[in-house]
Design a protein around this motif. Structure first.
Motif, PDB file in Angstrom:
ATOM      1  N   ASP A   1       0.816  -1.213   0.000  1.00 19.85           N
ATOM      2  CA  ASP A   1       0.000   0.000   0.000  1.00 19.85           C
ATOM      3  C   ASP A   1       0.853   1.268   0.000  1.00 19.85           C
ATOM      4  N   VAL A   2       2.031   1.241   0.615  1.00 18.45           N
ATOM      5  CA  VAL A   2       2.920   2.401   0.609  1.00 18.45           C
ATOM      6  C   VAL A   2       3.473   2.629  -0.798  1.00 18.45           C
ATOM      7  N   CYS A   3       3.795   1.569  -1.495  1.00 21.42           N
ATOM      8  CA  CYS A   3       4.385   1.648  -2.837  1.00 21.42           C
ATOM      9  C   CYS A   3       3.403   2.098  -3.917  1.00 21.42           C
ATOM     10  N   ALA A   4       2.120   1.956  -3.683  1.00 23.75           N
ATOM     11  CA  ALA A   4       1.102   2.140  -4.716  1.00 23.75           C
ATOM     12  C   ALA A   4       1.307   3.374  -5.600  1.00 23.75           C
ATOM     13  N   PRO A   5       1.562   4.573  -5.042  1.00 31.21           N
ATOM     14  CA  PRO A   5       1.715   5.742  -5.915  1.00 31.21           C
ATOM     15  C   PRO A   5       2.957   5.702  -6.805  1.00 31.21           C
ATOM     16  N   LEU A   6       3.922   4.856  -6.496  1.00 25.82           N
ATOM     17  CA  LEU A   6       5.155   4.782  -7.271  1.00 25.82           C
ATOM     18  C   LEU A   6       5.060   3.818  -8.453  1.00 25.82           C
ATOM     19  N   LEU A   7       4.034   2.997  -8.455  1.00 26.64           N
ATOM     20  CA  LEU A   7       3.943   1.945  -9.471  1.00 26.64           C
ATOM     21  C   LEU A   7       3.667   2.465 -10.875  1.00 26.64           C
ATOM     22  N   ASP A   8       3.258   3.722 -11.011  1.00 30.17           N
ATOM     23  CA  ASP A   8       3.020   4.307 -12.326  1.00 30.17           C
ATOM     24  C   ASP A   8       4.287   4.883 -12.948  1.00 30.17           C
ATOM     25  N   GLU A   9       5.374   4.903 -12.185  1.00 31.63           N
ATOM     26  CA  GLU A   9       6.643   5.408 -12.713  1.00 31.63           C
ATOM     27  C   GLU A   9       7.194   4.422 -13.737  1.00 31.63           C
ATOM     28  N   PRO A  10       8.022   4.897 -14.669  1.00 32.77           N
ATOM     29  CA  PRO A  10       8.577   3.993 -15.686  1.00 32.77           C
ATOM     30  C   PRO A  10       9.345   2.806 -15.097  1.00 32.77           C
ATOM     31  N   GLU A  11      10.157   3.048 -14.067  1.00 34.11           N
ATOM     32  CA  GLU A  11      10.925   1.985 -13.427  1.00 34.11           C
ATOM     33  C   GLU A  11      10.824   2.135 -11.921  1.00 34.11           C
ATOM     34  N   PRO A  12       9.713   1.696 -11.325  1.00 35.16           N
ATOM     35  CA  PRO A  12       9.539   1.885  -9.880  1.00 35.16           C
ATOM     36  C   PRO A  12      10.615   1.139  -9.087  1.00 35.16           C
ATOM     37  N   HIS A  13      11.262   1.865  -8.173  1.00 32.18           N
ATOM     38  CA  HIS A  13      12.350   1.245  -7.404  1.00 32.18           C
ATOM     39  C   HIS A  13      11.843   0.133  -6.501  1.00 32.18           C
ATOM     40  N   CYS A  14      10.557   0.118  -6.197  1.00 30.97           N
ATOM     41  CA  CYS A  14      10.010  -0.911  -5.306  1.00 30.97           C
ATOM     42  C   CYS A  14      10.054  -2.311  -5.930  1.00 30.97           C
ATOM     43  N   LEU A  15      10.380  -2.387  -7.200  1.00 29.97           N
ATOM     44  CA  LEU A  15      10.520  -3.687  -7.858  1.00 29.97           C
ATOM     45  C   LEU A  15      11.974  -4.163  -7.902  1.00 29.97           C
ATOM     46  N   ASN A  16      12.898  -3.335  -7.453  1.00 35.13           N
ATOM     47  CA  ASN A  16      14.320  -3.676  -7.506  1.00 35.13           C
ATOM     48  C   ASN A  16      14.676  -4.789  -6.526  1.00 35.13           C
ATOM     49  N   GLU A  17      15.651  -5.573  -6.909  1.00 37.92           N
ATOM     50  CA  GLU A  17      16.138  -6.657  -6.051  1.00 37.92           C
ATOM     51  C   GLU A  17      16.704  -6.118  -4.742  1.00 37.92           C
ATOM     52  N   SER A  18      17.276  -4.919  -4.768  1.00 37.58           N
ATOM     53  CA  SER A  18      17.822  -4.332  -3.541  1.00 37.58           C
ATOM     54  C   SER A  18      16.719  -4.092  -2.507  1.00 37.58           C
ATOM     55  N   VAL A  19      15.527  -3.793  -2.956  1.00 33.83           N
ATOM     56  CA  VAL A  19      14.402  -3.570  -2.044  1.00 33.83           C
ATOM     57  C   VAL A  19      13.918  -4.898  -1.469  1.00 33.83           C
ATOM     58  N   VAL A  20      13.958  -5.940  -2.282  1.00 31.69           N
ATOM     59  CA  VAL A  20      13.608  -7.282  -1.793  1.00 31.69           C
ATOM     60  C   VAL A  20      14.595  -7.696  -0.698  1.00 31.69           C
ATOM     61  N   GLU A  21      15.867  -7.388  -0.899  1.00 30.11           N
ATOM     62  CA  GLU A  21      16.889  -7.693   0.118  1.00 30.11           C
ATOM     63  C   GLU A  21      16.641  -6.863   1.377  1.00 30.11           C
ATOM     64  N   ARG A  22      16.248  -5.614   1.201  1.00 32.42           N
ATOM     65  CA  ARG A  22      15.914  -4.761   2.345  1.00 32.42           C
ATOM     66  C   ARG A  22      14.776  -5.394   3.153  1.00 32.42           C
ATOM     67  N   ASP A  23      13.778  -5.942   2.463  1.00 34.66           N
ATOM     68  CA  ASP A  23      12.671  -6.625   3.140  1.00 34.66           C
ATOM     69  C   ASP A  23      13.181  -7.831   3.943  1.00 34.66           C
ATOM     70  N   ARG A  24      14.058  -8.603   3.326  1.00 34.93           N
ATOM     71  CA  ARG A  24      14.582  -9.808   3.985  1.00 34.93           C
ATOM     72  C   ARG A  24      15.333  -9.445   5.265  1.00 34.93           C
TER      73      ARG A  24
END
Length: 147
Positions: free
Chosen positions: A50-73
Motif C-alpha cells: 500500500d505504501v508503494c502504490a503511488p510509485l507503481l506508475d513510474e517507468p521503473e519503480p524502485h520498489c521492484l528492484n532486487e535491492s528492495v527485496v533484500e531490504r525486506d529480507r
C-alpha cells in the motif's frame, strides 16, 4: 480494513514525518499513518504494498528492484528476532503502542537497521530517531492496562 505492508516498511513507518518521494506518495502515506494510528492491522506482503502504490506508475519503480527485496529480507530477520514472532508474508500484526515503542527503541540503538543500508532516507530517519520520534505520524495510545 487491513494495511498491506512489505517488511522494510515496518521500519519506515517508525520515522515517517510526512516527507516522501512525491506529493502523491506523501498523501498516500499520510493516510496509511492515520489508519495505523487508529489501530488498523497489518498484513505482511511480498513486493509492492500500500505504501508503494503511488510509485507503481513510474517507468521503473524502485520498489521492484532486487535491492528492495533484500531490504525486506533483512528487516524481517531483525524484527523477527526482536519481536520473537514470525515476520513473514501472510503474517498479521497489530502495531499497538507497546510494539511501536519496542521497535523504536531498537531502531534508535541500531538493533533493527540492517534493512536500512543504502536507503536515501537513512540520514533523515536517524535524525528523527535521535530526536525521540517527536514529529512522527504513526502514533498509538496505550490501551487501558497496556504500558
Amino acid at each position: 480494513m487491513t494495511i498491506r505492508l512489505r517488511a522494510h516498511h515496518l521500519l519506515c513507518l517508525l520515522t515517517y514525518v510526512g516527507k516522501g518521494y512525491s506529493p502523491a506518495f506523501t498523501a498516500n502515506y499520510d493516510g496509511i499513518a492515520e489508519r495505523l494510528s487508529r489501530g488498523e492491522d497489518v498484513l505482511l506482503v511480498s513486493g509492492p504494498d500500500d505504501v508503494c502504490a503511488p510509485l507503481l506508475d513510474e517507468p521503473e519503480p524502485h520498489c521492484l528492484n532486487e535491492s528492495v527485496v533484500e531490504r525486506d529480507r533483512l528487516a524481517a530477520q531483525d524484527l523477527e528476532e526482536l519481536l520473537a514472532r514470525p515476520i513473514r508474508v501472510g503474517a498479521r500484526l497489530d502495531l499497538d503502542a507497546a510494539m511501536l515503542a519496542r521497535m523504536r527503541q531498537a531502531f534508535s540503538t541500531d538493533r533493527v537497521r540492517k534493512g536500512c543500508g543504502g536507503c536515501e532516507w537513512n540520514g533523515l530517519c536517524s535524525t528523527i530517531a535521535a530526536g525521540g520520534y517527536s514529529d512522527t505520524l504513526v502514533q498509538r495510545s496505550a490501551a487501558p492496562g497496556e504500558r
